[in-house]
Write a protein that holds these residues in place. Sequence first.
Motif, PDB file in Angstrom:
ATOM      1  N   PHE A  92      44.060  41.785  43.334  1.00  0.00           N
ATOM      2  CA  PHE A  92      44.328  41.366  41.961  1.00  0.00           C
ATOM      3  C   PHE A  92      44.940  39.964  41.934  1.00  0.00           C
ATOM      4  CE2 PHE A  92      47.542  40.861  38.611  1.00  0.00           C
ATOM      5  CZ  PHE A  92      46.733  40.946  37.483  1.00  0.00           C
ATOM      6  N   SER A  93      45.900  39.711  42.810  1.00  0.00           N
ATOM      7  CA  SER A  93      46.564  38.405  42.856  1.00  0.00           C
ATOM      8  C   SER A  93      45.571  37.290  43.176  1.00  0.00           C
ATOM      9  CB  SER A  93      47.690  38.421  43.893  1.00  0.00           C
ATOM     10  OG  SER A  93      48.644  39.413  43.584  1.00  0.00           O
ATOM     11  N   ILE A  94      44.715  37.545  44.150  1.00  0.00           N
ATOM     12  CA  ILE A  94      43.711  36.544  44.532  1.00  0.00           C
ATOM     13  C   ILE A  94      42.737  36.295  43.382  1.00  0.00           C
ATOM     14  CG2 ILE A  94      41.740  36.118  46.058  1.00  0.00           C
ATOM     15  CD1 ILE A  94      43.343  37.658  48.234  1.00  0.00           C
ATOM     16  N   ASN A  95      42.298  37.375  42.744  1.00  0.00           N
ATOM     17  CA  ASN A  95      41.396  37.234  41.593  1.00  0.00           C
ATOM     18  C   ASN A  95      42.057  36.441  40.475  1.00  0.00           C
ATOM     19  OD1 ASN A  95      39.101  38.585  42.517  1.00  0.00           O
ATOM     20  ND2 ASN A  95      39.854  40.587  41.872  1.00  0.00           N
ATOM     21  N   PHE A  96      43.309  36.768  40.192  1.00  0.00           N
ATOM     22  CA  PHE A  96      44.018  36.127  39.084  1.00  0.00           C
ATOM     23  C   PHE A  96      44.170  34.631  39.330  1.00  0.00           C
ATOM     24  CE2 PHE A  96      47.764  34.536  36.938  1.00  0.00           C
ATOM     25  CZ  PHE A  96      47.657  35.070  35.663  1.00  0.00           C
ATOM     26  N   TYR A  97      44.713  34.255  40.467  1.00  0.00           N
ATOM     27  CA  TYR A  97      45.013  32.839  40.685  1.00  0.00           C
ATOM     28  C   TYR A  97      43.772  32.008  40.975  1.00  0.00           C
ATOM     29  CZ  TYR A  97      49.909  33.883  40.258  1.00  0.00           C
ATOM     30  OH  TYR A  97      51.118  34.277  39.738  1.00  0.00           O
ATOM     31  N   SER A  98      42.783  32.574  41.632  1.00  0.00           N
ATOM     32  CA  SER A  98      41.548  31.813  41.844  1.00  0.00           C
ATOM     33  C   SER A  98      40.868  31.528  40.512  1.00  0.00           C
ATOM     34  CB  SER A  98      40.607  32.564  42.794  1.00  0.00           C
ATOM     35  OG  SER A  98      40.224  33.814  42.254  1.00  0.00           O
ATOM     36  N   ARG A  99      40.894  32.519  39.622  1.00  0.00           N
ATOM     37  CA  ARG A  99      40.312  32.323  38.292  1.00  0.00           C
ATOM     38  C   ARG A  99      41.121  31.313  37.476  1.00  0.00           C
ATOM     39  NH1 ARG A  99      35.567  32.716  35.474  1.00  0.00           N
ATOM     40  NH2 ARG A  99      35.914  33.341  33.303  1.00  0.00           N
ATOM     41  N   GLU A 165      43.361  35.374  29.059  1.00  0.00           N
ATOM     42  CA  GLU A 165      41.944  35.512  29.417  1.00  0.00           C
ATOM     43  C   GLU A 165      41.794  35.752  30.916  1.00  0.00           C
ATOM     44  OE1 GLU A 165      39.388  35.815  27.638  1.00  0.00           O
ATOM     45  OE2 GLU A 165      39.531  34.654  25.775  1.00  0.00           O
ATOM     46  N   VAL A 166      42.577  35.030  31.709  1.00  0.00           N
ATOM     47  CA  VAL A 166      42.530  35.192  33.161  1.00  0.00           C
ATOM     48  C   VAL A 166      43.006  36.589  33.557  1.00  0.00           C
ATOM     49  CG1 VAL A 166      43.570  34.400  35.326  1.00  0.00           C
ATOM     50  CG2 VAL A 166      42.766  32.731  33.637  1.00  0.00           C
ATOM     51  N   LEU A 167      44.052  37.067  32.904  1.00  0.00           N
ATOM     52  CA  LEU A 167      44.569  38.407  33.188  1.00  0.00           C
ATOM     53  C   LEU A 167      43.507  39.470  32.938  1.00  0.00           C
ATOM     54  CD1 LEU A 167      46.899  40.431  33.741  1.00  0.00           C
ATOM     55  CD2 LEU A 167      47.457  40.262  31.304  1.00  0.00           C
ATOM     56  N   PHE A 168      42.848  39.414  31.785  1.00  0.00           N
ATOM     57  CA  PHE A 168      41.834  40.418  31.454  1.00  0.00           C
ATOM     58  C   PHE A 168      40.673  40.354  32.456  1.00  0.00           C
ATOM     59  CE2 PHE A 168      43.217  38.998  26.976  1.00  0.00           C
ATOM     60  CZ  PHE A 168      44.399  39.711  27.079  1.00  0.00           C
ATOM     61  N   TRP A 169      40.295  39.140  32.836  1.00  0.00           N
ATOM     62  CA  TRP A 169      39.210  38.955  33.807  1.00  0.00           C
ATOM     63  C   TRP A 169      39.595  39.535  35.165  1.00  0.00           C
ATOM     64  CZ3 TRP A 169      38.329  36.789  38.533  1.00  0.00           C
ATOM     65  CH2 TRP A 169      37.001  36.493  38.873  1.00  0.00           C
ATOM     66  N   ALA A 170      40.808  39.237  35.611  1.00  0.00           N
ATOM     67  CA  ALA A 170      41.266  39.716  36.922  1.00  0.00           C
ATOM     68  C   ALA A 170      41.366  41.237  36.958  1.00  0.00           C
ATOM     69  CB  ALA A 170      42.616  39.088  37.265  1.00  0.00           C
ATOM     70  N   LEU A 171      41.835  41.838  35.876  1.00  0.00           N
ATOM     71  CA  LEU A 171      41.913  43.302  35.813  1.00  0.00           C
ATOM     72  C   LEU A 171      40.518  43.913  35.920  1.00  0.00           C
ATOM     73  CD1 LEU A 171      44.571  43.658  32.984  1.00  0.00           C
ATOM     74  CD2 LEU A 171      44.831  44.536  35.320  1.00  0.00           C
ATOM     75  N   ALA A 172      39.576  43.378  35.173  1.00  0.00           N
ATOM     76  CA  ALA A 172      38.214  43.910  35.185  1.00  0.00           C
ATOM     77  C   ALA A 172      37.584  43.793  36.565  1.00  0.00           C
ATOM     78  CB  ALA A 172      37.357  43.180  34.147  1.00  0.00           C
ATOM     79  N   HIS A 173      37.803  42.668  37.231  1.00  0.00           N
ATOM     80  CA  HIS A 173      37.179  42.443  38.535  1.00  0.00           C
ATOM     81  C   HIS A 173      37.935  43.105  39.671  1.00  0.00           C
ATOM     82  CE1 HIS A 173      34.893  39.483  36.254  1.00  0.00           C
ATOM     83  NE2 HIS A 173      34.072  39.404  37.267  1.00  0.00           N
ATOM     84  N   THR A 174      39.149  43.528  39.442  1.00  0.00           N
ATOM     85  CA  THR A 174      39.915  44.248  40.467  1.00  0.00           C
ATOM     86  C   THR A 174      39.687  45.748  40.358  1.00  0.00           C
ATOM     87  OG1 THR A 174      41.644  42.556  40.475  1.00  0.00           O
ATOM     88  CG2 THR A 174      42.226  44.716  41.369  1.00  0.00           C
ATOM     89  N   ILE A 175      39.698  46.263  39.143  1.00  0.00           N
ATOM     90  CA  ILE A 175      39.597  47.708  38.924  1.00  0.00           C
ATOM     91  C   ILE A 175      38.146  48.166  38.937  1.00  0.00           C
ATOM     92  CG2 ILE A 175      40.062  49.564  37.280  1.00  0.00           C
ATOM     93  CD1 ILE A 175      42.512  47.911  36.353  1.00  0.00           C
ATOM     94  N   GLY A 176      37.274  47.415  38.272  1.00  0.00           N
ATOM     95  CA  GLY A 176      35.860  47.770  38.221  1.00  0.00           C
ATOM     96  C   GLY A 176      35.448  48.238  36.839  1.00  0.00           C
ATOM     97  N   ALA A 187      42.953  47.403  24.679  1.00  0.00           N
ATOM     98  CA  ALA A 187      44.341  47.881  24.762  1.00  0.00           C
ATOM     99  C   ALA A 187      45.229  46.844  25.437  1.00  0.00           C
ATOM    100  CB  ALA A 187      44.395  49.207  25.521  1.00  0.00           C
ATOM    101  N   TRP A 188      44.730  46.232  26.503  1.00  0.00           N
ATOM    102  CA  TRP A 188      45.496  45.190  27.192  1.00  0.00           C
ATOM    103  C   TRP A 188      45.697  43.977  26.291  1.00  0.00           C
ATOM    104  CZ3 TRP A 188      48.280  44.526  31.563  1.00  0.00           C
ATOM    105  CH2 TRP A 188      48.258  45.554  32.508  1.00  0.00           C
TER     106      TRP A 188
END
Length: 259
Positions: A92-99, A165-176, A187-188
Amino acid sequence: HNNLRKMGGGQSRDDGSVQSEAVNAACTSVSVVEIINLMMPVYYTRAEISNAELDMVKQSWQLVLDNKCAAFFRYRELKGSSCNANDCVEFFSINFYSRLFDVSPVSRALFKDDVKIQGAKLIKMMSLAINEYGNRHIFEGTLIKLADFHNSKGVQAVEYGIVGEVLFWALAHTIGPETFTSQHRDAWIKVYCRMLTVIIPVAVAYQAMDATKRANALTQRMKNYDEYSRTHVGDTPKVPETQDAKKGVDEDTVATKGP
């Protein structure tokens, strides 16, 4: 106005001082409320979150903390020994900061720590915000402290929308997508927008001050919240019980915990 609101709160900051001067100048001709509204991202909503939606936020975040994100395990299987994340939290951290660095390259200068170290701080803060969501006083106190800290680092009000926007993207790409659905995203958004309702007015007020007033305001705020932080900010992320988990708790206990 439209340009500022193109992506989750506006254009990336090229020069923080220029934007601060723009906000300061704007405050002399329009109301602060209008400036705050201008800084809000296009997805901003004042809609109340239901108990069911809050449960969705807690449950999806718990998947990250408990290392149960399907997308991460697919990624690890695909990458094999070259996988750069040990668990869902790191993923999640990598997804968030790279995005974040992709959509707002200038924000990279704000982060001196390694992404995984910075990510641990992000995880802790998000866990804290979710834990405290039902207690308005504590929730808002935490967010004011967070806004003050980021003010001192030069973060601009419009940038919080991009972070969302980055948070929502990172959650989607981390969780699936099979688990993080459009309903989870909605909800988020409601939870994050409540955070923005506290954070952005603090950021706008700070940007409208002159340098001396800014320094004095930050010093006083930091002093006021230092004791609070030492008392309330724990080391271990914890997500509150969902509504289903609370069914067996007696009414007196529920009343002390809050919603």
